[in-house]
Design an enzyme around this catalytic site. Structure first.
Site, PDB file in Angstrom:
ATOM      1  N   ARG A 102       0.835  -1.204   0.000  1.00 36.02           N
ATOM      2  CA  ARG A 102       0.000   0.000   0.000  1.00 36.02           C
ATOM      3  C   ARG A 102       0.869   1.254   0.000  1.00 36.02           C
ATOM      4  O   ARG A 102       0.438   2.326  -0.472  1.00 36.02           O
ATOM      5  CB  ARG A 102      -0.949  -0.005   1.210  1.00 36.02           C
ATOM      6  CG  ARG A 102      -1.814   1.247   1.331  1.00 36.02           C
ATOM      7  CD  ARG A 102      -3.005   1.051   2.251  1.00 36.02           C
ATOM      8  NE  ARG A 102      -2.623   0.529   3.550  1.00 36.02           N
ATOM      9  CZ  ARG A 102      -2.157   1.269   4.562  1.00 36.02           C
ATOM     10  NH1 ARG A 102      -1.974   2.577   4.408  1.00 36.02           N
ATOM     11  NH2 ARG A 102      -1.856   0.713   5.718  1.00 36.02           N
ATOM     12  N   TYR A 152     -15.632  15.001 -19.266  1.00 32.48           N
ATOM     13  CA  TYR A 152     -15.892  13.584 -19.024  1.00 32.48           C
ATOM     14  C   TYR A 152     -16.926  13.429 -17.911  1.00 32.48           C
ATOM     15  O   TYR A 152     -16.852  14.085 -16.871  1.00 32.48           O
ATOM     16  CB  TYR A 152     -14.584  12.887 -18.643  1.00 32.48           C
ATOM     17  CG  TYR A 152     -14.747  11.465 -18.181  1.00 32.48           C
ATOM     18  CD1 TYR A 152     -15.413  10.523 -18.957  1.00 32.48           C
ATOM     19  CD2 TYR A 152     -14.239  11.063 -16.949  1.00 32.48           C
ATOM     20  CE1 TYR A 152     -15.579   9.218 -18.523  1.00 32.48           C
ATOM     21  CE2 TYR A 152     -14.387   9.758 -16.506  1.00 32.48           C
ATOM     22  CZ  TYR A 152     -15.062   8.844 -17.298  1.00 32.48           C
ATOM     23  OH  TYR A 152     -15.232   7.555 -16.867  1.00 32.48           O
ATOM     24  N   ASP A 180      -6.231  16.943 -17.697  1.00 29.74           N
ATOM     25  CA  ASP A 180      -6.542  15.539 -17.944  1.00 29.74           C
ATOM     26  C   ASP A 180      -5.956  15.202 -19.315  1.00 29.74           C
ATOM     27  O   ASP A 180      -6.472  15.629 -20.348  1.00 29.74           O
ATOM     28  CB  ASP A 180      -8.053  15.337 -17.918  1.00 29.74           C
ATOM     29  CG  ASP A 180      -8.466  13.894 -18.218  1.00 29.74           C
ATOM     30  OD1 ASP A 180      -7.609  13.093 -18.651  1.00 29.74           O
ATOM     31  OD2 ASP A 180      -9.655  13.574 -18.050  1.00 29.74           O
ATOM     32  N   LYS A 216      -6.493   3.682 -20.526  1.00 24.29           N
ATOM     33  CA  LYS A 216      -6.698   3.933 -21.948  1.00 24.29           C
ATOM     34  C   LYS A 216      -5.394   3.730 -22.723  1.00 24.29           C
ATOM     35  O   LYS A 216      -4.873   2.634 -22.782  1.00 24.29           O
ATOM     36  CB  LYS A 216      -7.282   5.334 -22.134  1.00 24.29           C
ATOM     37  CG  LYS A 216      -8.451   5.666 -21.207  1.00 24.29           C
ATOM     38  CD  LYS A 216      -9.608   4.699 -21.287  1.00 24.29           C
ATOM     39  CE  LYS A 216     -10.874   5.192 -20.610  1.00 24.29           C
ATOM     40  NZ  LYS A 216     -10.812   5.388 -19.161  1.00 24.29           N
TER      41      LYS A 216
END
Length: 397
Positions: free
Chosen positions: A57, A110, A183, A208
């Site tokens: 983590r 988005y 972004d 993506k």
């Protein structure tokens, strides 16, 4: 400072010092915890920033290696990978906004990002000014207030492929002491590096183009060491950690990023020009076309192509858009983007079916709009498939 390597050399060779083995391909460190050789290591690692061999983590060699690659690709001091793109965006909000702050963002954005912003509005009193024309620098300037703490941009935007002048907006942010965040999902660092234009942070859904094979969900934050470490401290306590297998797959995808993105971009340029001549098409949105209102800006701030996303509108509307997608065989119906395969979606009957009409109008989503993520298939096969779609759309009228 980044090495003077090209993007593919960087993607293959950067970050190798995080591989403690002699394996040419870094193994997957599928472990939650690492052995401490001495007691003092526990104290040292607990005080360290993202130690790669303490507790996953906090850090992991696979994450550290891919972060080194992403930082160099973006031209950043540091990068942080997260469990999804939305996790990255939410971390940036959590790290750099507080209740009552003001945000400036594009009106056409988005849907997931808009939902995050609306949640902050409802629960934390965030105020937002939505930019209607992202090409109008005066509108950006007029939106700023004394309490503005962040400017958020997408370029090209999702889903309308609108452009924003990154250098000009970054200059506004610096002038007024406002953090700027881009972004960078659609162009990837192969086409655009927002930090080079003065932005503070570049964020993306690594699901993506960065991963590129539709088999990973991940996100990335890239920027200054101080800003990214701030986000890492939140990751440590909130837990949106990318698991070692996903980090390894992301790194594997990055090794072919430049090849994939350039091939898909070349395909998109050719298909956008072909779509202009199709009688069933009312409009084609693609930054590489001289007819695109943001073409001049795109030519100035995008390198080696204009991306692989195309929006085009069918004249016949809703039913034609549905039938078009259903007739395709090579191009896959799907809501994501950026994989090696071409994907298409009809927002009016898919992702935005239940969206209010006024919101769809603001987002630029008409009944006939199709969002086309062009892959790396052979152009003749894609054209033949699109022709099947046009035939089905014509028969649906």
């Amino acid at each position: 400072m980044p090495k003077p390597w090209g993007p593919t050399t960087t993607a293959i060779h950067a970050g190798k010092h995080f591989n403690p083995t002699r394996a040419v391909t870094t193994p997957i460190f599928q472990t939650s915890v690492f052995e401490l050789l001495e007691n003092r290591e526990g104290a040292e690692f607990a005080a360290a920033i993202e130690p790669p061999a303490f507790y996953t983590r906090w850090g992991n060699p696979n994450s550290s290696e891919v972060e080194a690659v992403l930082a160099e690709l973006e031209g950043a001091e540091r990068a942080l990978v997260t469990a999804s793109g939305m996790a990255a965006f939410a971390l940036v909000f959590e790290a750099f906004l507080k209740a009552g702050d003001h945000l400036v963002a594009p009106a056409a954005i988005y849907l997931g990002t808009e939902q995050l912003i609306r949640r902050w509005e409802a629960q934390r009193g965030l105020t937002v000014t939505w930019i209607q024309n992202t090409l109008d620098l005066d509108e950006w300037a007029a939106a700023l207030r004394p309490e503005t703490r962040m400017i958020w941009v997408e370029t090209p935007s999702n889903p309308t492929l609108a452009l924003t002048d990154l250098a000009a907006v970054a200059a506004l942010g610096k002038k007024h002491g406002i953090r700027t965040v881009a972004d960078n999902t659609f162009p990837s660092p192969i086409h655009t590096k927002p930090l080079r234009f003065g932005f503070d942070l570049s964020v993306a859904s690594a699901t993506k183009y960065l991963a590129g094979h539709s088999d990973v969900v991940a996100g990335v934050i890239a920027g200054s060491d101080a800003d990214v470490v701030t986000c890492w401290h939140l990751t440590k306590v909130m837990g949106p950690t990318l698991d070692p297998m996903a980090a390894w797959l992301l790194h594997r995808g990055l090794k072919t990023l430049a090849l994939r993105v350039r091939r898909a971009s070349d395909n998109a340029q050719a298909l956008a020009q072909w779509l202009l001549w199709q009688p069933h098409v009312a409009r084609v949105d693609y930054p590489g076309l001289p007819t695109h209102p943001g073409h001049e800006i795109a030519a100035r701030q995008m390198e080696t192509g204009f991306g692989a996303m195309i929006g085009f509108e069918l004249r016949a509307g809703l039913r034609a858009g549905q039938c078009f997608c259903e007739a395709l065989e090579v191009i896959t119906r799907g809501v994501s983007l950026g994989g090696v395969e071409s994907l298409i979606q009809h927002p009016a009957s898919m992702s935005h079916l239940k969206t209010a009409p006024e919101v769809k109008a603001r987002l630029g989503i008409s009944d006939g709009l199709l969002r086309f993520s062009v892959g790396i298939e052979d152009q003749p096969d894609l054209i033949a498939d699109l022709e099947k779609g046009f035939q089905a759309a014509a028969e649906a009228r």
